[in-house]
Design an enzyme around this catalytic site. Structure first.
Site, PDB file in Angstrom:
ATOM      1  CG  LEU A 194      -2.129  -1.167   1.326  1.00  0.00           C
ATOM      2  CD1 LEU A 194      -2.803  -0.907   2.612  1.00  0.00           C
ATOM      3  CD2 LEU A 194      -2.959  -0.665   0.092  1.00  0.00           C
ATOM      4  N   GLY A 195       2.070   1.055   0.167  1.00  0.00           N
ATOM      5  CA  GLY A 195       2.974   2.195   0.354  1.00  0.00           C
ATOM      6  C   GLY A 195       4.369   2.126   1.203  1.00  0.00           C
ATOM      7  N   GLY A 250       7.466   4.268   3.666  1.00  0.00           N
ATOM      8  CA  GLY A 250       7.915   5.424   4.305  1.00  0.00           C
ATOM      9  C   GLY A 250       9.223   5.481   4.859  1.00  0.00           C
ATOM     10  N   GLY A 251       9.416   6.625   5.656  1.00  0.00           N
ATOM     11  CA  GLY A 251      10.779   6.308   6.582  1.00  0.00           C
ATOM     12  C   GLY A 251      10.835   5.489   7.667  1.00  0.00           C
ATOM     13  CG  PHE A 252       8.347   5.686  10.598  1.00  0.00           C
ATOM     14  CD1 PHE A 252       9.357   6.238  11.294  1.00  0.00           C
ATOM     15  CD2 PHE A 252       7.715   6.819   9.827  1.00  0.00           C
ATOM     16  CE1 PHE A 252       9.380   7.483  11.718  1.00  0.00           C
ATOM     17  CE2 PHE A 252       7.610   8.036  10.077  1.00  0.00           C
ATOM     18  CZ  PHE A 252       8.483   8.380  11.206  1.00  0.00           C
ATOM     19  CD  GLU A 266       6.955  -2.189   1.261  1.00  0.00           C
ATOM     20  OE1 GLU A 266       6.428  -2.156  -0.036  1.00  0.00           O
ATOM     21  OE2 GLU A 266       8.116  -2.521   1.504  1.00  0.00           O
ATOM     22  CG  ASP A 280      -0.275  11.958   9.946  1.00  0.00           C
ATOM     23  OD1 ASP A 280      -0.038  13.019   9.679  1.00  0.00           O
ATOM     24  OD2 ASP A 280       0.411  10.946   9.492  1.00  0.00           O
TER      25      ASP A 280
END
Length: 447
Positions: free
Chosen positions: A15-16, A18-20, A22, A139
């Site tokens: 689904l995507g 990032g820095g932390f 997947e 967030d």
């Protein structure tokens, strides 16, 4: 044969990332239904054995909080499992079939004010519940609110606490700290950007989200005052009510002390909007297929259509009728007493039989306590006022005569042509609840 994560979860697609870490959609091979789920793979930013142990402890605590939140609200994804594998951390959560608010705006264009109002009335109690547990989401943005397909309810996803845990460090004083700031630029307020989020930080983010829904503009596309840093809205929100403007302005005020004190207070202000809007214009949004309220948990206003008894609801006090001119001069002022006096003096003797303002029936679910002690005439007026506020005419002469004497009544539809999908979920529930109450105690005035 595909490899199973933790010998159980078959990854379908990503689904995507990032820095932390997947995020994946997977299916649970140990469930007969092969239930789909969302798996968040998280990685600590520091490769240190001492810090890894601290991250592990904090991860377990945050996972326990997510389990409690998802178990108490059907508008927060349930936590199915959590585990560690090869120095990575995993959360297995409920898969929400639906569209993010971002996707909705792309598909259908900007939201109407009435659609935004319905969204806030359904979402703010969830945020109030989250805050009552001492948690700041951190967030909130259009990508992190999903409108679930099966009931169109907003679901709040991607809480920031677990991601913050991945940034755990030991500072120079030997104390635990986080080396990262959680939030999305443009949606987070200044105090959060400095690493000091408060409950009102979430309300700021929600206010910015509202602006996006009403205008289609991202935060970076909205003008700000170069001296104060505050957002300049007036050229973008020309067709909204004074009360909605007040709600947005207060939510996105620069300093948190000047915002709403709580999600509950913001909800009460949003509920007041219904009293300033006459039933002349209706939302052009597609009719909701959402179901009627139920008493699943104290923070949920509506849910299942199954009518199993009086719904529970938070005891938010009705603010009274709010007059647009007074708002412009003095902000949100409850004026139910003034309006009551005006109605009492202007109504005919027939209309004076019931001079109560029942607009709150469009804002919260009714309970038996609201109905006890009222005669058939009053109950018929309460139930039918829900339809009258949407402009319905009545075949029953007595009802039509009564509502024609109400200053807010704007008849638009014949009984045959009245579109029932104008009623919100709360209104649908209240109509059915009052009707069943009347049948149970044989309290009907108009036959």
């Amino acid at each position: 044969m595909s490899i199973l994560l933790n010998n159980r979860y078959r990854i379908i697609r990503s689904l995507g990332s990032g820095g932390f870490g997947e995020t994946f959609i997977a299916e649970d091979t140990q469930m007969p239904s092969l239930r789909r789920c969302v798996i968040k793979q998280l990685k600590p930013i520091h490769n240190n054995s001492q810090i890894y142990q601290l991250v592990q402890e904090r991860f377990q605590r945050e996972a326990a909080i997510l389990e409690e939140l998802g178990g108490s609200s059907h508008q927060i994804p349930a936590l199915y499992a959590y585990f560690q594998l090869n120095e990575l951390f995993y959360l297995v959560q409920e898969y929400i079939e639906g569209d993010t608010l971002t996707a909705k705006v792309r598909q259908q264009g900007v939201f109407s004010e009435s659609a935004v109002r319905e969204l806030l009335i359904t979402l703010l109690p969830v945020l109030e519940y989250v805050h009552s547990k001492g948690i700041v989401h951190r967030d909130i943005k259009p990508d992190n609110i999903i409108l679930r397909h099966r009931d169109t309810k907003p679901v709040l996803i991607d809480f920031g606490a677990v991601r913050e845990t991945m940034g755990t460090v030991i500072n120079s004083q030997g104390s635990l700290a986080s080396s990262i700031i959680i939030g999305t630029p443009g949606y987070m307020p200044s105090e959060q950007a400095m690493g000091r989020p408060v409950y009102a930080s979430d309300l700021y983010s929600l206010g910015i989200t509202i602006i996006y829904l009403l205008t289609g503009k991202r935060p970076q596309e909205v003008e700000t005052d170069p001296h104060t840093g505050e957002i300049i809205l007036h050229s973008h929100l020309l067709n909204i009510s004074p009360t909605m403007r007040f709600v947005i302005d207060k939510a996105i005020t620069y300093h948190p002390r000047d915002r709403f004190a709580s999600a509950r207070e913001m909800l009460q202000a949003v509920q007041g909007i219904a009293n300033t809007i006459l039933p002349q214009a209706h939302s052009t949004q597609p009719p909701s297929n959402a179901t009627l309220p139920t008493a699943k948990s104290q923070d949920i206003i509506s849910g299942s259509r199954e009518f199993s008894g009086p719904p529970s609801h938070q005891n938010t006090r009705h603010k009274g009728v709010i007059i647009g001119g007074i708002i412009a001069a003095a902000g949100l002022i409850g004026t139910s007493t003034i309006i009551g006096l005006v109605l009492t003096k202007s109504l005919s003797p027939v209309a004076q039989q019931s001079a109560n303002d029942y607009s709150w029936l469009s804002q919260r679910v009714v309970t038996e306590a609201d109905l006890d002690g009222k005669d058939g005439f009053e109950l018929d007026i309460m139930r039918n006022s829900i339809f009258a506020r949407h402009g319905r005419r009545f075949d029953t002469a007595g009802l039509q005569q009564y509502f024609e004497k109400q200053p807010w009544y704007r008849p638009l539809y014949s009984p045959k042509d009245f579109p029932t999908n104008l009623l919100s979920n709360t209104e649908q529930w209240n109509v059915e609840y009052i009707s069943q109450y009347q049948d149970r105690y044989n309290r009907r005035f108009f036959k």
